[in-house]
Structure formats: C-alpha cells, structure tokens
Design a protein around this motif. Structure first.
Motif, mmCIF file in Angstrom:
data_model
loop_
_atom_site.group_PDB
_atom_site.id
_atom_site.type_symbol
_atom_site.label_atom_id
_atom_site.label_comp_id
_atom_site.label_asym_id
_atom_site.label_seq_id
_atom_site.Cartn_x
_atom_site.Cartn_y
_atom_site.Cartn_z
ATOM 1 N N PRO A 72 -27.104 -18.275 52.244
ATOM 2 C CA PRO A 72 -26.094 -19.216 52.700
ATOM 3 C C PRO A 72 -25.057 -18.547 53.603
ATOM 4 O O PRO A 72 -24.872 -17.337 53.557
ATOM 5 N N THR A 94 -34.657 -27.747 51.093
ATOM 6 C CA THR A 94 -35.024 -27.206 52.397
ATOM 7 C C THR A 94 -35.603 -28.332 53.241
ATOM 8 O O THR A 94 -36.163 -29.292 52.720
ATOM 9 N N GLY A 111 -27.529 -22.699 55.320
ATOM 10 C CA GLY A 111 -28.296 -21.490 55.578
ATOM 11 C C GLY A 111 -29.667 -21.823 56.114
ATOM 12 O O GLY A 111 -29.928 -22.949 56.530
ATOM 13 N N CYS A 153 -34.136 -20.368 55.954
ATOM 14 C CA CYS A 153 -35.181 -19.526 55.369
ATOM 15 C C CYS A 153 -35.818 -18.703 56.472
ATOM 16 O O CYS A 153 -35.956 -19.170 57.599
ATOM 17 N N VAL A 162 -32.120 -13.426 48.609
ATOM 18 C CA VAL A 162 -31.021 -14.269 49.073
ATOM 19 C C VAL A 162 -29.865 -13.359 49.446
ATOM 20 O O VAL A 162 -29.557 -12.405 48.737
ATOM 21 N N SER A 163 -29.239 -13.652 50.567
ATOM 22 C CA SER A 163 -28.017 -12.943 50.939
ATOM 23 C C SER A 163 -27.036 -13.950 51.510
ATOM 24 O O SER A 163 -27.432 -15.034 51.944
ATOM 25 N N ILE A 164 -25.779 -13.589 51.490
ATOM 26 C CA ILE A 164 -24.724 -14.474 51.979
ATOM 27 C C ILE A 164 -24.139 -13.879 53.243
ATOM 28 O O ILE A 164 -23.771 -12.702 53.267
ATOM 29 N N ARG A 209 -23.342 -9.029 55.470
ATOM 30 C CA ARG A 209 -24.166 -9.778 54.525
ATOM 31 C C ARG A 209 -23.944 -9.200 53.133
ATOM 32 O O ARG A 209 -23.756 -8.002 52.992
ATOM 33 N N GLU A 245 -25.014 -9.613 48.718
ATOM 34 C CA GLU A 245 -25.826 -10.223 47.670
ATOM 35 C C GLU A 245 -24.965 -11.246 46.945
ATOM 36 O O GLU A 245 -23.790 -10.993 46.683
ATOM 37 N N PRO A 246 -25.536 -12.390 46.582
ATOM 38 C CA PRO A 246 -24.737 -13.367 45.848
ATOM 39 C C PRO A 246 -24.418 -12.854 44.449
ATOM 40 O O PRO A 246 -25.177 -12.060 43.887
#
Length: 82
Positions: free
Chosen positions: A1, A39, A53, A55, A62-64, A71, A73-74
């Motif tokens: 996201p 999605t 976000g 794909c 997943v990264s933010i 970037r 990690e959540p």
C-alpha cells in the motif's frame, strides 16, 4: 500500500496523538477494525473503493510506500494466540 493513500480518520489521529502513537501503525495493526481489500485489473475503477497500491510480479511480500519515498514492512497484526 501507499501510506499517502490510506484514509486516516480524524478520530484515529486524535487518539494517536493523545497516546503518543504512530497513527499509521494504529491504522494498520492497532485493533479489530477492518476494511474490505480487493484486487482489480489496472484501469478498472470499482465504485466505493480507493486504490491504495498495486500487485507486482516477483517474490511474495507486502511493503508500504512511505511519505518520504522509502519502503517499509507493514507492522504485524494482533496475535490472538500470544
């Protein structure tokens, strides 16, 4: 996201400020609130949804995208079995 596209409610911002907590962290992993995530093909607009976000091909994960361009990690969600 993309962190800049997530909707952070005014009440969440107020609570985070009062608790000296990061509002983004609270939004992503702070409780039992939920939102529907789906999605759709590029270019498809789904009424009532906000694009946060995309794909990509490659290794699963997943990264933010943070506001500063980095970037991250959540945060991990609540672990009910701890």
């Amino acid at each position: 996201p993309d962190a800049t596209r997530l909707l952070l409610d005014a009440m969440l911002l107020a609570v985070a400020k009062r608790l000296h907590r990061d509002p983004l962290n609270l939004a992503l992993a702070g409780g039992t609130d939920y939102a529907l995530l789906a999605t759709a093909p590029t270019g498809v607009v789904v009424p009532g949804f906000i694009r946060i976000g995309h794909c990509e091909d490659g290794r699963p994960g997943v990264s933010i995208a943070m506001k500063d361009g980095s970037r991250a990690e959540p945060p991990k969600g609540w672990d009910h079995f701890r």
